[in-house]
Design a protein around this motif. Sequence first.
Motif, PDB file in Angstrom:
ATOM      1  N   SER A 129       0.820  -1.218   0.000  1.00 17.87           N
ATOM      2  CA  SER A 129       0.000   0.000   0.000  1.00 17.87           C
ATOM      3  C   SER A 129       0.856   1.271   0.000  1.00 17.87           C
ATOM      4  N   GLN A 130       2.140   1.143   0.340  1.00 18.64           N
ATOM      5  CA  GLN A 130       3.047   2.293   0.348  1.00 18.64           C
ATOM      6  C   GLN A 130       3.667   2.557  -1.024  1.00 18.64           C
ATOM      7  N   ILE A 131       3.441   1.670  -1.978  1.00 15.58           N
ATOM      8  CA  ILE A 131       4.022   1.801  -3.308  1.00 15.58           C
ATOM      9  C   ILE A 131       3.038   2.564  -4.193  1.00 15.58           C
ATOM     10  N   THR A 132       3.501   3.658  -4.760  1.00 12.58           N
ATOM     11  CA  THR A 132       2.662   4.438  -5.666  1.00 12.58           C
ATOM     12  C   THR A 132       3.281   4.440  -7.056  1.00 12.58           C
ATOM     13  N   ASN A 133       2.445   4.604  -8.059  1.00  6.55           N
ATOM     14  CA  ASN A 133       2.940   4.567  -9.438  1.00  6.55           C
ATOM     15  C   ASN A 133       3.867   5.728  -9.764  1.00  6.55           C
ATOM     16  N   ASP A 134       3.755   6.835  -9.045  1.00  4.37           N
ATOM     17  CA  ASP A 134       4.630   7.972  -9.356  1.00  4.37           C
ATOM     18  C   ASP A 134       5.964   7.915  -8.612  1.00  4.37           C
ATOM     19  N   ALA A 135       6.129   6.961  -7.718  1.00  6.99           N
ATOM     20  CA  ALA A 135       7.391   6.809  -6.989  1.00  6.99           C
ATOM     21  C   ALA A 135       8.469   6.238  -7.910  1.00  6.99           C
ATOM     22  N   THR A 136       9.703   6.648  -7.660  1.00  7.06           N
ATOM     23  CA  THR A 136      10.835   6.059  -8.383  1.00  7.06           C
ATOM     24  C   THR A 136      11.430   4.968  -7.498  1.00  7.06           C
ATOM     25  N   PRO A 137      12.181   4.038  -8.090  1.00  9.53           N
ATOM     26  CA  PRO A 137      12.857   3.048  -7.252  1.00  9.53           C
ATOM     27  C   PRO A 137      13.723   3.719  -6.176  1.00  9.53           C
ATOM     28  N   GLU A 138      14.386   4.811  -6.542  1.00  4.61           N
ATOM     29  CA  GLU A 138      15.232   5.529  -5.586  1.00  4.61           C
ATOM     30  C   GLU A 138      14.397   6.093  -4.429  1.00  4.61           C
ATOM     31  N   ASP A 139      13.207   6.629  -4.751  1.00  3.43           N
ATOM     32  CA  ASP A 139      12.315   7.141  -3.701  1.00  3.43           C
ATOM     33  C   ASP A 139      12.008   6.069  -2.660  1.00  3.43           C
ATOM     34  N   LEU A 140      11.945   4.829  -3.122  1.00  5.30           N
ATOM     35  CA  LEU A 140      11.572   3.709  -2.257  1.00  5.30           C
ATOM     36  C   LEU A 140      12.788   3.064  -1.587  1.00  5.30           C
ATOM     37  N   GLY A 141      13.968   3.600  -1.853  1.00  2.00           N
ATOM     38  CA  GLY A 141      15.182   3.066  -1.237  1.00  2.00           C
ATOM     39  C   GLY A 141      15.723   1.832  -1.919  1.00  2.00           C
ATOM     40  N   ILE A 142      15.342   1.624  -3.175  1.00  2.00           N
ATOM     41  CA  ILE A 142      15.817   0.451  -3.912  1.00  2.00           C
ATOM     42  C   ILE A 142      17.082   0.833  -4.672  1.00  2.00           C
ATOM     43  N   ASP A 143      18.183   0.177  -4.333  1.00  2.00           N
ATOM     44  CA  ASP A 143      19.453   0.447  -5.017  1.00  2.00           C
ATOM     45  C   ASP A 143      19.559  -0.427  -6.266  1.00  2.00           C
ATOM     46  N   SER A 144      20.670  -0.343  -6.954  1.00  2.00           N
ATOM     47  CA  SER A 144      20.815  -1.067  -8.224  1.00  2.00           C
ATOM     48  C   SER A 144      20.724  -2.581  -8.026  1.00  2.00           C
ATOM     49  N   LEU A 145      21.278  -3.100  -6.940  1.00  2.00           N
ATOM     50  CA  LEU A 145      21.180  -4.540  -6.680  1.00  2.00           C
ATOM     51  C   LEU A 145      19.734  -4.930  -6.397  1.00  2.00           C
ATOM     52  N   GLY A 146      19.044  -4.123  -5.623  1.00  2.00           N
ATOM     53  CA  GLY A 146      17.631  -4.387  -5.341  1.00  2.00           C
ATOM     54  C   GLY A 146      16.798  -4.344  -6.603  1.00  2.00           C
ATOM     55  N   LEU A 147      17.148  -3.447  -7.510  1.00  2.00           N
ATOM     56  CA  LEU A 147      16.426  -3.341  -8.771  1.00  2.00           C
ATOM     57  C   LEU A 147      16.650  -4.596  -9.621  1.00  2.00           C
ATOM     58  N   VAL A 148      17.871  -5.093  -9.647  1.00  2.00           N
ATOM     59  CA  VAL A 148      18.164  -6.332 -10.376  1.00  2.00           C
ATOM     60  C   VAL A 148      17.369  -7.489  -9.775  1.00  2.00           C
ATOM     61  N   GLU A 149      17.322  -7.576  -8.453  1.00  2.00           N
ATOM     62  CA  GLU A 149      16.553  -8.635  -7.800  1.00  2.00           C
ATOM     63  C   GLU A 149      15.069  -8.502  -8.119  1.00  2.00           C
ATOM     64  N   ALA A 150      14.576  -7.265  -8.161  1.00  2.00           N
ATOM     65  CA  ALA A 150      13.171  -7.040  -8.513  1.00  2.00           C
ATOM     66  C   ALA A 150      12.907  -7.469  -9.953  1.00  2.00           C
ATOM     67  N   ILE A 151      13.839  -7.173 -10.856  1.00  2.00           N
ATOM     68  CA  ILE A 151      13.678  -7.578 -12.257  1.00  2.00           C
ATOM     69  C   ILE A 151      13.574  -9.095 -12.360  1.00  2.00           C
ATOM     70  N   PHE A 152      14.450  -9.815 -11.654  1.00  2.00           N
ATOM     71  CA  PHE A 152      14.383 -11.277 -11.680  1.00  2.00           C
ATOM     72  C   PHE A 152      13.041 -11.765 -11.149  1.00  2.00           C
ATOM     73  N   ALA A 153      12.566 -11.167 -10.065  1.00  2.00           N
ATOM     74  CA  ALA A 153      11.281 -11.564  -9.480  1.00  2.00           C
ATOM     75  C   ALA A 153      10.129 -11.268 -10.444  1.00  2.00           C
ATOM     76  N   ILE A 154      10.185 -10.129 -11.130  1.00  2.00           N
ATOM     77  CA  ILE A 154       9.153  -9.764 -12.098  1.00  2.00           C
ATOM     78  C   ILE A 154       9.156 -10.746 -13.268  1.00  2.00           C
ATOM     79  N   GLU A 155      10.347 -11.071 -13.767  1.00  2.00           N
ATOM     80  CA  GLU A 155      10.438 -12.025 -14.875  1.00  2.00           C
ATOM     81  C   GLU A 155       9.846 -13.373 -14.472  1.00  2.00           C
ATOM     82  N   GLU A 156      10.157 -13.823 -13.276  1.00  2.00           N
ATOM     83  CA  GLU A 156       9.645 -15.104 -12.808  1.00  2.00           C
ATOM     84  C   GLU A 156       8.128 -15.054 -12.600  1.00  2.00           C
ATOM     85  N   GLU A 157       7.645 -13.994 -11.992  1.00  2.00           N
ATOM     86  CA  GLU A 157       6.211 -13.865 -11.695  1.00  2.00           C
ATOM     87  C   GLU A 157       5.361 -13.847 -12.962  1.00  2.00           C
TER      88      GLU A 157
END
Length: 88
Positions: free
Chosen positions: A22-50
């Motif tokens: 519920s804290q994730i908004t469409n106008d937020a950037t990954p940086e706004d949410l505290g997601i660094d480059s490694l976290g973004l890579v992990e998110a990409i893998f999770a998105i691809e799998e999902e």
Amino acid sequence: MNTPTADRLHAIIAEQAMLEPSQITNDATPEDLGIDSLGLVEAIFAIEEEFDISIPFNANEPEKSDFDMSSIGSIVAAVEKLISEKAA
């Protein structure tokens, strides 16, 4: 109103950012949410799998990819496009 795809993506992003979906908004950037480059890579893998899709390897380089990762909303739109292309 979010689509089912957006809701699933928000859950994945929230897990990486250690936030509630519920804290994730469409106008937020990954940086706004505290997601660094490694976290973004992990998110990409999770998105691809999902969603059983392949995100371009250069997605984190906007000048080289049409997969826009500048905001959560743009990630949602890009994933929805990949899903529709796969279904076609």
